[in-house]
Design a protein around this motif. Structure first.
Motif, PDB file in Angstrom:
ATOM      1  N   LEU A 322      51.793  56.180  42.143  1.00  0.00           N
ATOM      2  CA  LEU A 322      51.109  56.842  41.229  1.00  0.00           C
ATOM      3  C   LEU A 322      50.128  57.910  42.069  1.00  0.00           C
ATOM      4  N   GLU A 323      50.081  58.997  41.376  1.00  0.00           N
ATOM      5  CA  GLU A 323      49.459  60.136  42.208  1.00  0.00           C
ATOM      6  C   GLU A 323      48.056  60.332  41.208  1.00  0.00           C
ATOM      7  N   GLN A 324      47.230  61.424  42.036  1.00  0.00           N
ATOM      8  CA  GLN A 324      45.807  61.489  41.151  1.00  0.00           C
ATOM      9  C   GLN A 324      46.105  61.940  39.831  1.00  0.00           C
ATOM     10  N   ARG A 325      46.898  62.595  39.558  1.00  0.00           N
ATOM     11  CA  ARG A 325      46.854  63.216  38.227  1.00  0.00           C
ATOM     12  C   ARG A 325      47.418  62.022  37.223  1.00  0.00           C
ATOM     13  N   HIS A 326      47.758  60.853  37.688  1.00  0.00           N
ATOM     14  CA  HIS A 326      48.260  59.835  36.880  1.00  0.00           C
ATOM     15  C   HIS A 326      46.830  59.102  36.319  1.00  0.00           C
ATOM     16  N   ILE A 327      45.760  59.309  37.172  1.00  0.00           N
ATOM     17  CA  ILE A 327      44.424  58.704  36.945  1.00  0.00           C
ATOM     18  C   ILE A 327      43.443  59.244  35.846  1.00  0.00           C
ATOM     19  N   ILE A 328      42.782  58.415  35.233  1.00  0.00           N
ATOM     20  CA  ILE A 328      41.908  59.139  34.268  1.00  0.00           C
ATOM     21  C   ILE A 328      40.820  60.070  34.898  1.00  0.00           C
ATOM     22  N   ALA A 329      40.521  60.998  34.530  1.00  0.00           N
ATOM     23  CA  ALA A 329      39.873  62.087  35.004  1.00  0.00           C
ATOM     24  C   ALA A 329      38.584  61.766  35.843  1.00  0.00           C
ATOM     25  N   ILE A 330      37.673  60.867  35.058  1.00  0.00           N
ATOM     26  CA  ILE A 330      36.414  60.626  35.883  1.00  0.00           C
ATOM     27  C   ILE A 330      36.557  59.705  37.110  1.00  0.00           C
ATOM     28  N   ASN A 331      38.011  59.199  37.348  1.00  0.00           N
ATOM     29  CA  ASN A 331      38.128  58.408  38.573  1.00  0.00           C
ATOM     30  C   ASN A 331      38.943  59.161  39.465  1.00  0.00           C
ATOM     31  N   GLN A 332      39.220  60.378  39.293  1.00  0.00           N
ATOM     32  CA  GLN A 332      40.276  60.879  40.152  1.00  0.00           C
ATOM     33  C   GLN A 332      39.701  61.368  41.806  1.00  0.00           C
ATOM     34  N   ARG A 333      38.410  61.430  41.746  1.00  0.00           N
ATOM     35  CA  ARG A 333      37.801  61.599  43.015  1.00  0.00           C
ATOM     36  C   ARG A 333      37.753  60.553  43.758  1.00  0.00           C
ATOM     37  N   ALA A 334      37.517  59.211  43.227  1.00  0.00           N
ATOM     38  CA  ALA A 334      37.807  57.880  43.713  1.00  0.00           C
ATOM     39  C   ALA A 334      38.922  57.701  44.298  1.00  0.00           C
ATOM     40  N   TYR A 335      40.092  58.274  43.566  1.00  0.00           N
ATOM     41  CA  TYR A 335      41.614  57.994  44.002  1.00  0.00           C
ATOM     42  C   TYR A 335      41.633  58.812  45.304  1.00  0.00           C
ATOM     43  N   GLN A 336      41.064  60.128  45.377  1.00  0.00           N
ATOM     44  CA  GLN A 336      41.178  61.056  46.801  1.00  0.00           C
ATOM     45  C   GLN A 336      40.409  60.215  47.946  1.00  0.00           C
ATOM     46  N   ARG A 337      39.629  59.206  47.820  1.00  0.00           N
ATOM     47  CA  ARG A 337      38.887  58.637  48.786  1.00  0.00           C
ATOM     48  C   ARG A 337      39.553  57.239  49.289  1.00  0.00           C
ATOM     49  N   ALA A 338      40.416  56.792  48.208  1.00  0.00           N
ATOM     50  CA  ALA A 338      40.981  55.620  48.572  1.00  0.00           C
ATOM     51  C   ALA A 338      41.802  55.318  49.413  1.00  0.00           C
ATOM     52  N   THR A 339      42.255  54.272  49.742  1.00  0.00           N
ATOM     53  CA  THR A 339      43.362  53.847  50.806  1.00  0.00           C
ATOM     54  C   THR A 339      44.635  53.651  49.970  1.00  0.00           C
ATOM     55  N   GLY A 340      44.605  53.091  48.795  1.00  0.00           N
ATOM     56  CA  GLY A 340      45.690  52.714  48.083  1.00  0.00           C
ATOM     57  C   GLY A 340      45.397  52.318  46.566  1.00  0.00           C
ATOM     58  N   SER A 376      38.679  49.589  38.909  1.00  0.00           N
ATOM     59  CA  SER A 376      39.682  49.701  37.894  1.00  0.00           C
ATOM     60  C   SER A 376      40.092  51.012  37.340  1.00  0.00           C
ATOM     61  N   SER A 377      41.335  51.270  37.335  1.00  0.00           N
ATOM     62  CA  SER A 377      41.710  52.666  37.226  1.00  0.00           C
ATOM     63  C   SER A 377      42.740  52.856  35.995  1.00  0.00           C
ATOM     64  N   GLY A 378      43.039  51.983  35.158  1.00  0.00           N
ATOM     65  CA  GLY A 378      43.766  52.116  33.963  1.00  0.00           C
ATOM     66  C   GLY A 378      44.624  50.710  33.919  1.00  0.00           C
ATOM     67  N   TYR A 379      45.393  50.814  32.642  1.00  0.00           N
ATOM     68  CA  TYR A 379      45.630  49.590  32.062  1.00  0.00           C
ATOM     69  C   TYR A 379      46.629  49.952  30.723  1.00  0.00           C
ATOM     70  N   SER A 380      47.546  49.091  30.451  1.00  0.00           N
ATOM     71  CA  SER A 380      48.678  49.280  29.217  1.00  0.00           C
ATOM     72  C   SER A 380      47.890  48.918  28.115  1.00  0.00           C
ATOM     73  N   SER A 381      48.695  48.876  27.309  1.00  0.00           N
ATOM     74  CA  SER A 381      48.288  48.828  25.526  1.00  0.00           C
ATOM     75  C   SER A 381      49.118  47.972  24.799  1.00  0.00           C
ATOM     76  N   LYS A 382      48.634  47.176  23.999  1.00  0.00           N
ATOM     77  CA  LYS A 382      49.409  46.342  22.840  1.00  0.00           C
ATOM     78  C   LYS A 382      49.780  47.175  21.713  1.00  0.00           C
ATOM     79  N   SER A 383      48.902  48.443  21.570  1.00  0.00           N
ATOM     80  CA  SER A 383      49.120  49.187  20.290  1.00  0.00           C
ATOM     81  C   SER A 383      49.836  50.479  20.782  1.00  0.00           C
ATOM     82  N   GLY A 384      50.180  50.444  21.795  1.00  0.00           N
ATOM     83  CA  GLY A 384      50.978  52.007  22.182  1.00  0.00           C
ATOM     84  C   GLY A 384      50.140  53.029  22.881  1.00  0.00           C
ATOM     85  N   ASN A 385      48.737  52.684  23.187  1.00  0.00           N
ATOM     86  CA  ASN A 385      47.827  53.569  23.639  1.00  0.00           C
ATOM     87  C   ASN A 385      47.813  53.256  25.455  1.00  0.00           C
ATOM     88  N   ASP A 386      48.956  53.259  25.827  1.00  0.00           N
ATOM     89  CA  ASP A 386      48.823  53.195  27.389  1.00  0.00           C
ATOM     90  C   ASP A 386      48.133  54.110  27.827  1.00  0.00           C
TER      91      ASP A 386
END
Length: 837
Positions: A322-340, A376-386
């Motif tokens: 999962l790349e930075q662009r797959h993470i919601i915008a407000i969390n992308q800088r945390a992705y840059q700092r993260a280990t995995g 937490s950086s994302g989740y699936s959806s029961k209603s098609g709003n993944d």
């Protein structure tokens, strides 16, 4: 468009258009999930309204006093939190900064094993008295801290809204009457909502209910998923706590008929029921698969890619991540700092407990001894709003013949011990920005201030003309460019003074009808615009306001009152209040040019109750004296500071050139017997320029020195980019030519303003403008925050300056970025770690 696409990579626009300081952006629908919830509600486009903070502070998730009126309420013992409870709560954070160093493969294997909690030997529920029940339930309540605006909870809640309610069904337990009880976290009470027959054995069941009306203003869809994840987080916390009482969680049930005994209205939905049983009989295993992603070479002993956790080992399954662009915008800088990243996938995706199980395991992982922090950086959806992270994970696993119909992901990294025990809100600061703010921050990182739109609106579809071009006239009338703050009242000028100011305001910002309560800074005003606006006011209204007046009077109404009152206080002097507060004031000097607006984002980002004052250079206002040496400047500034704070200890900070003035002022205070509590020097070294540092010289020689011209240009453009500076160096040979060049590049600036700033900077590079720092030894503790790429500072090159060696803290941001939104948070975190404010 290529450059703009790179700037906007976080939110992936397909079209954009700008006019009169405003910009409209159309998001790529394939990437729109990168916003919170994947929707375009006002809150998810911009966090400026602070709708989420207001929702968090309103306690909407709890039962109201009216709902509970005339019901039996039982005050539980243990309302005062213990140190152990506080440590558990504040140690479990949503971490967005990872400052603990390298993570090893062994760390991760221990982390993923989630060892079972040791427990006490008891008789189970038979030994649970009211005192123990109160102590147990207190873990689910709020924990306050003087360093926090919002209360802290020991379990995670999406959006921090805490809209999941806990009800206890009791019989023969803790000496209470058999029945149903609502646990009120704020009151630490059990409020009876229904009755039941007494059973022949002790019974305790937990019913979980979600209050949808508390969460709908923030989450337009995936509401049930969010509430079920929160239910799981509560259960994961109980997995940690219950064994200490000799108890555990039993099998879960889905019994919506329980709502009949809970007295809930239509704003509530049933979620789940779980039994509390003896520790020996508790259910531990969850039907989940755990996947781990390693970023690059950041895990010692693990290469980049995706792994599945099986039988105590990590087995490689894919090199895709999962790349930075797959993470919601407000969390992308945390992705840059993260280990995995760690991902939880339910094996029972269609069962009622799938999302509850994932939340439960994520909470367990958050309580670890390896100091692995999770966000937490994302989740699936029961209603098609993944969310996009779920779609990407599903694609990766699908290539391996695996499924991920229900999944929950988080980024991770090692945190420091200081982060773990901290009770403030440093980790929450990045979450106060939405995509509109993030786009503006991205633009500020690559464009000079005057080119950054003051208004950014995200719209569904750009209006186009018949030829396919964007229709700017139609775009101007789009509702998105109306006032986005629903609480702001449009107030027309009410008197002649306000009408005159509104006319000047319209000319400066290009707005048709400014409200007298429009805020200069919220409108996107920058330092150069501030100087120009005040200059125009002075010229057209025949007054003599100082440029720093906008800090005290940022609206038309405020300015009008100031003009009508005709008074000037010390706040209108060169001491500019950037943050109000109590206790010892923080005094901070800006860089070259001497205008404190560059310090505004730093003052706002600090988590402190103290006041923050920027010291403006003398000479910036028309008619002011320009100091001829750092010593003269520091003496004048020390006298002014004493008018505000008559005695020490003093807290002195300085940025760039201002660090020299702060140092010299500290020496003057110590020389006169005053104590300096701390001296913080921010980026005191100069940025590296191709020809090296400018050599002090007379003005005639300075304006032929490419290094000096580069530094002087950066005061106006906030960059030393060679392609921007080259035309200047070729064209300029004297001061007049420089002013002419800047006036052509920035036609919105008055040439007199450009001239004064130029003279102020040039004076600091004349041969006589120097300090005697090598002879001025300090006793105060000194901390130096060094920008990336800067040359060694004066303090690093002096052999004898401070009695105790200065602490040097390197920063990832460069000289010009570290005070900008999106980068100033790194500086603030470093300051709080080294010198808590």
């Amino acid at each position: 468009m290529g450059e703009i696409r790179r700037c906007f990579c976080q939110t992936a626009p397909t079209h954009w258009s700008a006019y009169a300081g405003a910009a409209g952006i159309q998001l790529n629908p394939r990437e729109a999930q990168l916003m919170d919830q994947g929707i375009a509600g006002a809150h998810h486009l911009s966090k400026k309204s602070r709708l989420q903070v207001r929702a968090q502070l309103s306690d909407r998730g709890f039962r109201s006093a009216a709902e509970l009126e005339r019901r039996l309420a039982i005050e539980l013992p243990g309302s005062q939190a213990t140190s152990a409870q506080r440590a558990l709560a504040f140690g479990r954070k949503t971490y967005r900064f990872f400052e603990g160093g390298t993570v090893t493969l062994n760390d991760l294997l221990t982390f993923l094993a989630v060892p079972q909690q040791p427990g006490a030997e008891t008789d189970g529920l038979a030994s649970l008295n009211l005192e123990k029940l109160g102590r147990l339930m207190r873990y689910l309540g709020p924990f306050s801290s003087a360093e926090r605006l919002l209360p802290k909870y020991a379990y995670a809640s999406p959006g921090a809204l805490y809209a999941t309610q806990v009800y206890l069904e009791l019989s023969g337990t803790a000496g209470l009457e058999s029945g149903y009880y609502y646990y009120h976290p704020l009151r630490h009470e059990l409020v009876q909502t229904g009755f039941r027959r007494r059973s022949g054995w002790p019974l305790m069941r937990l019913h979980f209910v979600g209050k949808t009306s508390a969460i709908e203003p923030i989450y337009r869809n995936n509401i049930r998923e969010v509430l079920e994840l929160e239910t799981g987080h509560i259960l994961g916390l109980l997995d940690i706590i219950l064994p200490c009482f000799g108890l555990g969680l039993g099998i879960g049930h889905f019994e919506p008929d329980a709502m009949l005994s809970l007295s809930c209205d239509e704003r509530h939905i049933y979620l789940a029921t779980y039994d509390i049983i003896s520790r020996e009989d508790r259910e531990v295993e969850l039907p989940l698969d755990i996947y781990l992603q390693s970023h690059g070479d950041r895990v010692d002993g693990l290469s980049q890619g995706h792994y599945v956790y099986r039988a105590g080992a990590l087995v490689a399954i894919s090199h895709h991540i999962l790349e930075q662009r797959h993470i919601i915008a407000i969390n992308q800088r945390a992705y840059q700092r993260a280990t995995g990243m760690v991902s939880l996938v339910s094996r029972d995706a269609r069962k009622w407990h799938a999302y509850i199980d994932m939340g439960r395991m994520m909470q367990r992982l958050q309580h670890n001894e390896q100091r692995i922090g999770l966000m937490s950086s994302g989740y699936s959806s029961k209603s098609g709003n993944d969310l996009t992270s779920a779609l990407r994970l599903r694609a990766i696993l699908s290539e391996c013949g695996l499924t991920a119909d229900a999944c929950y992901t988080a980024v991770f990294g090692r945190i420091s011990e200081a982060q773990r025990v901290h009770e403030g809100m440093h980790e929450d600061a990045p979450h106060m920005e939405g995509p509109a703010e993030l786009i503006r921050n991205d633009l500020r990182a690559v464009l000079p201030d005057y080119m950054v739109p003051s208004k950014i609106a995200l719209i569904e579809e750009m209006p186009c003309s018949a030829s396919g071009k964007i229709d700017v006239n139609v775009l101007k009338s789009h509702p998105a460019f109306e006032d986005s703050d629903s609480n702001r009242e449009m107030v027309a000028p009410r008197n002649e003074t306000e009408a005159q100011l509104a006319l000047i305001w319209r000319e400066e910002f290009g707005v048709e009808e400014p409200s007298v309560f429009d805020d200069f800074f919220e409108a996107g005003g920058d330092s150069l615009q501030a100087v120009q606006l005040v200059l125009n006011i002075n010229k057209k209204l025949h007054v003599n306001l100082p440029v720093q007046v906008l800090f005290e009077a940022p609206t038309i109404a405020d300015l009008a009152r100031r003009l009508e009152a005709g008074k000037v206080s010390y706040q209108s002097s060169r001491a500019v209040m950037l943050r109000k507060g109590n206790g010892a004031t923080i005094f901070c000097w800006p860089g070259l040019g001497g205008y404190p607006m560059s310090l505004r984002h730093l003052a706002a980002a600090l988590v402190t109750s103290r006041a923050f004052i920027g010291i403006q250079a003398s000479g910036l206002n028309d008619g002011e004296h320009i100091c001829r040496s750092i010593e003269e400047m520091s003496v004048r500034d020390a006298q002014m500071i004493r008018q505000i704070q008559p005695g020490g200890p003093y807290t002195l900070w300085g940025y760039s050139f201002g660090a020299r003035v702060a140092y010299e002022t500290a020496w003057h205070f110590e020389k006169s017997g005053e104590k300096v509590a701390e001296l913080i020097l921010i980026a005191p070294g100069s940025p590296q320029v191709p020809g090296g540092d400018p050599v002090p010289a007379e003005p005639a020689a300075l304006f032929r020195d490419p290094s000096f011209l580069t530094i002087l240009y950066s005061v106006f453009a906030q960059t030393i980019s060679p392609h921007r500076v080259a035309p200047l160096i070729e064209a300029v040979r004297n001061e007049r030519a420089f002013v002419t060049f800047i006036a052509a590049e920035k036609p919105e600036l008055d040439v007199n303003v450009i001239g004064r700033i130029t003279q102020l900077v040039a004076e600091t590079y004349t041969p006589g403008y120097r300090s005697q720092m090598e002879q001025h030894e300090l006793s105060a503790p000194v901390r130096l925050f060094k920008a990336r790429g800067d040359n060694p500072s004066f303090l690093e090159t002096l052999t004898r300056a401070v009695k105790h060696p200065a602490t040097i803290i390197p920063l990832a941001a460069d000289h010009y970025d570290l005070l900008k939104p999106g980068r100033v948070e790194e500086l603030v975190h470093a300051i709080h770690r080294q010198a808590p404010t």
